[in-house]
Design a protein around this motif. Structure first.
Motif, PDB file in Angstrom:
ATOM      1  N   PHE A  24     136.283   7.408  87.837  1.00  0.00           N
ATOM      2  CA  PHE A  24     135.768   6.972  89.141  1.00  0.00           C
ATOM      3  C   PHE A  24     136.767   6.012  89.753  1.00  0.00           C
ATOM      4  O   PHE A  24     137.251   5.084  89.084  1.00  0.00           O
ATOM      5  CB  PHE A  24     134.415   6.289  88.972  1.00  0.00           C
ATOM      6  N   SER A  25     137.079   6.241  91.025  1.00  0.00           N
ATOM      7  CA  SER A  25     138.063   5.411  91.724  1.00  0.00           C
ATOM      8  C   SER A  25     137.371   4.551  92.763  1.00  0.00           C
ATOM      9  O   SER A  25     136.488   5.019  93.487  1.00  0.00           O
ATOM     10  CB  SER A  25     139.104   6.302  92.394  1.00  0.00           C
ATOM     11  N   ASN A  26     137.771   3.286  92.828  1.00  0.00           N
ATOM     12  CA  ASN A  26     137.236   2.387  93.845  1.00  0.00           C
ATOM     13  C   ASN A  26     138.357   1.466  94.296  1.00  0.00           C
ATOM     14  O   ASN A  26     138.773   0.585  93.544  1.00  0.00           O
ATOM     15  CB  ASN A  26     136.067   1.571  93.288  1.00  0.00           C
TER      16      ASN A  26
ATOM     17  N   ILE B  26     141.981  11.274  95.287  1.00  0.00           N
ATOM     18  CA  ILE B  26     142.022   9.822  95.465  1.00  0.00           C
ATOM     19  C   ILE B  26     142.905   9.458  96.653  1.00  0.00           C
ATOM     20  O   ILE B  26     142.564   8.579  97.454  1.00  0.00           O
ATOM     21  CB  ILE B  26     142.516   9.134  94.175  1.00  0.00           C
ATOM     22  N   ASP B  27     144.041  10.147  96.784  1.00  0.00           N
ATOM     23  CA  ASP B  27     144.929   9.905  97.933  1.00  0.00           C
ATOM     24  C   ASP B  27     144.218  10.196  99.259  1.00  0.00           C
ATOM     25  O   ASP B  27     144.542   9.601 100.289  1.00  0.00           O
ATOM     26  CB  ASP B  27     146.190  10.773  97.828  1.00  0.00           C
ATOM     27  N   ASN B  28     143.237  11.112  99.203  1.00  0.00           N
ATOM     28  CA  ASN B  28     142.487  11.477 100.413  1.00  0.00           C
ATOM     29  C   ASN B  28     141.212  10.655 100.576  1.00  0.00           C
ATOM     30  O   ASN B  28     140.349  10.996 101.395  1.00  0.00           O
ATOM     31  CB  ASN B  28     142.142  12.968 100.383  1.00  0.00           C
ATOM     32  N   GLY B  29     141.085   9.588  99.789  1.00  0.00           N
ATOM     33  CA  GLY B  29     139.959   8.681  99.944  1.00  0.00           C
ATOM     34  C   GLY B  29     138.719   8.989  99.134  1.00  0.00           C
ATOM     35  O   GLY B  29     137.692   8.331  99.288  1.00  0.00           O
ATOM     36  N   LYS B  30     138.784  10.000  98.250  1.00  0.00           N
ATOM     37  CA  LYS B  30     137.635  10.346  97.425  1.00  0.00           C
ATOM     38  C   LYS B  30     137.502   9.357  96.271  1.00  0.00           C
ATOM     39  O   LYS B  30     138.499   8.831  95.764  1.00  0.00           O
ATOM     40  CB  LYS B  30     137.764  11.765  96.873  1.00  0.00           C
TER      41      LYS B  30
ATOM     42  N   GLU C  24     145.769  16.285  88.283  1.00  0.00           N
ATOM     43  CA  GLU C  24     146.500  16.427  89.550  1.00  0.00           C
ATOM     44  C   GLU C  24     145.530  16.549  90.723  1.00  0.00           C
ATOM     45  O   GLU C  24     145.750  15.949  91.786  1.00  0.00           O
ATOM     46  CB  GLU C  24     147.414  17.658  89.480  1.00  0.00           C
ATOM     47  N   ARG C  25     144.451  17.326  90.543  1.00  0.00           N
ATOM     48  CA  ARG C  25     143.439  17.461  91.605  1.00  0.00           C
ATOM     49  C   ARG C  25     142.790  16.115  91.901  1.00  0.00           C
ATOM     50  O   ARG C  25     142.539  15.761  93.057  1.00  0.00           O
ATOM     51  CB  ARG C  25     142.378  18.488  91.200  1.00  0.00           C
TER      52      ARG C  25
END
Length: 446
Positions: free
Chosen positions: A311-313, A294-298, A288-289
């Protein structure tokens, strides 16, 4: 139980367990090597006997035994000697591993001992070797009860996983009573662990206090549980592998990739547990964190129990084991040797052609080592600015260094495709591009 002769019982037991094993493995794995984790108890000794019998029949490759000595109670020396003697009689290679610095008086001893035992066994595995564990249907039901009262993990409904990466549990289809009957008919030696009666451990409390009441009231509870667990497994797998949602999942040997604008918590949980070094651990809150970040651009990396990392891209989420060695070094080395003329002679792509190349990469066996899928943009500065290209990617630091030195800019497949679509009136019909995965093909066989 039906009255069967030892010969008939053995035949039925083997037929059932062998068919089950075939459903959770492939022929190439079965023909390879097998390490059986043996404690000296009933379940693991019967599993070792079963594995060696299959090897003698030519159905599986060579078998060896691993005994883990915890040095936490009296009797473990005798347990080890029993396993060692049995292995010598049966011609099975035997190895004893030792846990250091563990005390039975520490808090949460069972979980810590299990983790140590698992780590030692996994670290001792040879290349392409499977680790066999002796959990059976009763174990799975007990774990199911405990997890339902202390975990929100949906896999609690399924019980102990029958397959967890290199770990297989061939006896997940049989009960403790069936295993005990096999040991009696075949004369398989074993020793009882005296701590198995200690009610201070949750497992024993459930086993000797709660389950007898359930069994008295519902004699066929294990039969119905096995059907329920099988159905739950099927439903989880259907939900996880479904392509009808807003994200698609691509599974590889090294990890998994989700592509889309929305990620399912259930999907992520299943992927993490599939590739993790442990089948236990609370991960819902960290997931959840991560999704909020990710929604905040991290981008990450985000860390989870069992040595897992994500890892999100853009609209690509990668989930893999920490320490995954990708093609960064090799691509950087190859890229640094290409001349400017060679780079400028690269092919041009239409958007539909780039989409096709992206789908081909997602279907390739080494796709995970190329993720998130970088593409050099060999165009004017204005086009690079329109595409919002970059000179740095956290997963490819060496490639980033080479690009910075040479004044090259790159973008991910997915970002390029999305931006090309949203700004198509500002971009030409064709772009000169170099998917860096094309360079990885030059050395993938090494």
């Amino acid at each position: 139980m039906k009255r069967l002769s030892p010969i008939a019982y053995r035949a039925l037991f083997f037929k059932h367990a062998w068919r089950f094993l075939g459903n959770v493995t492939v022929s190439k794995e079965l023909s390879g090597s097998h390490a059986v984790a043996v404690s000296g108890g009933l379940d693991s000794m019967c599993l070792l006997w079963f594995a060696q019998s299959l090897h003698k029949q030519g159905k599986i490759g060579p078998v060896r035994a691993i005994f883990v000595h915890h040095h936490t109670r009296e009797g473990q020396d005798a347990d080890g000697e029993l396993v060692k003697k049995f292995c010598k009689e049966e011609g099975i290679p035997f190895k004893m591993l030792h846990v250091e610095g563990l005390s039975a008086s520490i808090a949460n001893f069972e979980a810590k001992a299990r983790k140590k035992r698992r780590e030692l066994c996994i670290n001792d595995l040879k290349s392409n070797e499977l680790l066999w564990a002796g959990h059976h249907l009763d174990d799975s039901y007990e774990w199911n009860l405990m997890q339902r009262n202390r975990s929100t993990n949906p896999k609690a409904a399924v019980g102990i996983p029958v397959r967890n990466r290199t770990i297989v549990r061939p006896f997940s289809c049989v009960t403790k009573a069936q295993i005990r009957r096999l040991a009696k008919f075949e004369g398989i030696p074993f020793r009882e662990d005296p701590t198995n009666r200690d009610l201070k451990y949750d497992r024993n409390f459930v086993r000797y206090k709660i389950i007898p009441l359930i069994k008295e009231r519902y004699p066929k509870y294990l039969k119905f549980y096995s059907h329920y667990a099988n159905f739950s497994t099927m439903m989880l797998k259907t939900n996880i592998m479904s392509r009808a949602g807003t994200s698609k999942i691509f599974v590889f040997e090294q990890g998994a990739v989700l592509v889309g604008s929305h990620y399912s918590e259930i999907q992520i949980q299943e992927i993490i547990h599939t590739y993790s070094n442990t089948d236990r651990g609370e991960i819902i809150t960290p997931i959840e964190r991560m999704l909020r970040a990710i929604d905040n651009g991290k981008k990450g990396p985000f860390h989870f129990s069992g040595g897992m990392e994500a890892f999100s891209n853009n609209t690509v989420l990668m989930i893999y084991q920490q320490g995954l060695k990708n093609y960064d070094e090799s691509i950087a080395r190859t890229l640094s040797t290409l001349t400017t003329n060679q780079l400028m002679s690269m092919s041009t792509y239409k958007r539909v052609e780039l989409e096709y190349a992206w789908q081909n990469l997602l279907q390739s066996p080494d796709a995970m080592l190329n993720m998130p899928g970088l593409v050099l943009v060999l165009e004017s500065e204005s086009i690079c600015k329109t595409l919002n290209t970059s000179v740095f990617n956290e997963l490819f630091p060496r490639v980033s260094e080479v690009c910075k030195e040479r004044g090259l800019r790159f973008i991910t497949f997915q970002k390029c495709l999305d931006t090309w679509m949203s700004k198509k009136e500002k971009l030409p019909e064709r772009l000169r591009l170099l998917p860096l995965s094309n360079l990885s093909n030059l050395f993938a066989s090494h």
